[in-house]
Design a protein around this motif. Structure first.
Motif, PDB file in Angstrom:
ATOM      1  N   ARG A 209     -19.978 -16.730 105.512  1.00  0.00           N
ATOM      2  CA  ARG A 209     -19.304 -15.534 106.987  1.00  0.00           C
ATOM      3  C   ARG A 209     -17.599 -15.934 107.121  1.00  0.00           C
ATOM      4  NH1 ARG A 209     -22.676 -18.864 108.614  1.00  0.00           N
ATOM      5  NH2 ARG A 209     -24.355 -17.256 109.141  1.00  0.00           N
TER       6      ARG A 209
ATOM      7  N   ARG B 159     -18.604  -7.817 104.152  1.00  0.00           N
ATOM      8  CA  ARG B 159     -19.043  -6.704 105.796  1.00  0.00           C
ATOM      9  C   ARG B 159     -18.337  -7.041 106.730  1.00  0.00           C
ATOM     10  NH1 ARG B 159     -22.469  -5.276 109.056  1.00  0.00           N
ATOM     11  NH2 ARG B 159     -23.987  -7.310 108.979  1.00  0.00           N
ATOM     12  N   ARG B 160     -17.386  -6.379 107.757  1.00  0.00           N
ATOM     13  CA  ARG B 160     -16.725  -6.524 108.681  1.00  0.00           C
ATOM     14  C   ARG B 160     -16.991  -6.544 109.989  1.00  0.00           C
ATOM     15  NH1 ARG B 160     -11.448  -4.585 110.411  1.00  0.00           N
ATOM     16  NH2 ARG B 160     -11.976  -6.070 111.071  1.00  0.00           N
ATOM     17  N   VAL B 161     -17.564  -7.248 110.979  1.00  0.00           N
ATOM     18  CA  VAL B 161     -18.222  -7.810 112.204  1.00  0.00           C
ATOM     19  C   VAL B 161     -17.060  -8.111 113.309  1.00  0.00           C
ATOM     20  CG1 VAL B 161     -20.196  -8.134 111.436  1.00  0.00           C
ATOM     21  CG2 VAL B 161     -19.321 -10.501 111.842  1.00  0.00           C
ATOM     22  N   HIS B 162     -17.459  -7.529 114.148  1.00  0.00           N
ATOM     23  CA  HIS B 162     -16.738  -8.498 115.056  1.00  0.00           C
ATOM     24  C   HIS B 162     -15.726  -9.850 115.264  1.00  0.00           C
ATOM     25  CE1 HIS B 162     -15.287  -8.625 119.440  1.00  0.00           C
ATOM     26  NE2 HIS B 162     -15.791  -9.601 119.542  1.00  0.00           N
TER      27      HIS B 162
ATOM     28  N   PHE C  81     -25.585 -12.043 113.046  1.00  0.00           N
ATOM     29  CA  PHE C  81     -26.520 -10.940 112.700  1.00  0.00           C
ATOM     30  C   PHE C  81     -27.652 -10.862 113.748  1.00  0.00           C
ATOM     31  CE2 PHE C  81     -26.553  -6.942 111.108  1.00  0.00           C
ATOM     32  CZ  PHE C  81     -26.502  -6.495 111.943  1.00  0.00           C
TER      33      PHE C  81
ATOM     34  N   ARG D   6     -29.749  -4.609 112.417  1.00  0.00           N
ATOM     35  CA  ARG D   6     -30.663  -5.039 112.726  1.00  0.00           C
ATOM     36  C   ARG D   6     -31.671  -4.604 113.469  1.00  0.00           C
ATOM     37  NH1 ARG D   6     -26.942  -6.518 117.906  1.00  0.00           N
ATOM     38  NH2 ARG D   6     -26.399  -8.454 116.679  1.00  0.00           N
TER      39      ARG D   6
END
Length: 252
Positions: free
Chosen positions: A19, A50-53, A178, A217
């Motif tokens: 990450r 993979r983009r996440v907030h 996540f 998720r």
């Protein structure tokens, strides 16, 4: 620092840590967060993350057929299974989800233990078929040969009619932010139902599944009751899980 140099550093961090956090990268590179977000968009488009907030996660793992997964890391899964079955108590009602590690768990259940096992995986039902003290409930649904499990509305409805003491959940990815996730939307729906219908959530995972996130998720990290891992798993990551309330068990 040039764009390509930043990308190289980010790819290295994703490989080592699983990450990256946007504001930390901005401070490290001496650039704006907008620049970092642009870097992450470009890397995500190329399949590197993979983009996440707030940042990005390592790419989701690729699912292997169940026949290949059973053979992969077989010794490690046997050790994980031996530790995981210590969480069982006589006359428990247990969901055992599909998965190669869970297959090893089914085979490791003590022969003198009385249980009721509910499963969506024919292979797990077969592994328990000659166990004299286990009552097997095989869930119905649409069979997916690649996953080795059944799924769909019929499966979910059957799960929702049962309440279990615990669920051994199969997963390809466990991330501190996540949570527990899956590659397939239908599979994830069944897993979520099992988690909702269980008093405790148990995941036994080889080290390669830690720090990863798949698209769908299944459970938030704080929902994970027990995490069974190998002895060489990242101690800092495990400490973070423990801080969130997860009991960590080390296979020997």
């Amino acid at each position: 620092m040039l764009t390509d140099e930043r990308h190289d550093v980010i790819r290295g961090l994703l490989l080592s840590d699983g990450r990256v956090v946007a504001n930390e990268l901005a401070a490290r590179f001496g650039v704006s967060e907008d620049t970092v977000r642009r870097d992450l968009r470009e890397l995500a488009k190329a399949g590197y993350c993979r983009r996440v907030h707030g940042g990005a996660l390592a790419p989701a793992p690729v699912a292997l057929p169940i026949s290949a997964r059973v053979e992969k890391d077989a010794d490690a899964k046997t050790r994980l299974a031996a530790e995981a079955v210590k969480l069982l108590q006589p006359r428990h009602t247990v969901f055992i989800d599909a998965g190669s590690t869970n297959y090893a768990i089914a085979r490791a259940i003590p022969r003198n233990m009385e249980l009721t096992v509910i499963t969506n995986a024919p292979a797990i039902a077969a592994a328990l078929a000659d166990h004299e003290h286990v009552t097997i409930i095989m869930l119905g649904g649409i069979y997916n040969g690649e996953l080795g499990s059944v799924g769909g509305n019929t499966t979910v409805e059957a799960v929702e009619a049962i309440y279990a003491d615990l669920v051994f959940l199969g997963t390809c990815a466990i991330d501190l932010t996540f949570g527990v996730s899956a590659l397939d939307a239908v599979e994830a729906e069944v897993k979520r139902a099992m988690v909702m219908q269980s008093r405790a959530l148990v995941v036994a995972a080889t080290a390669d599944k830690l720090g990863l996130a798949a698209p769908f998720r299944v459970a938030r990290p704080e929902a994970l009751t027990h995490l069974v891992v190998e002895g060489d798993a990242d101690p800092d990551l495990l400490a973070d899980f423990a801080t969130q309330g997860t009991t960590v068990h080390h296979a020997r």
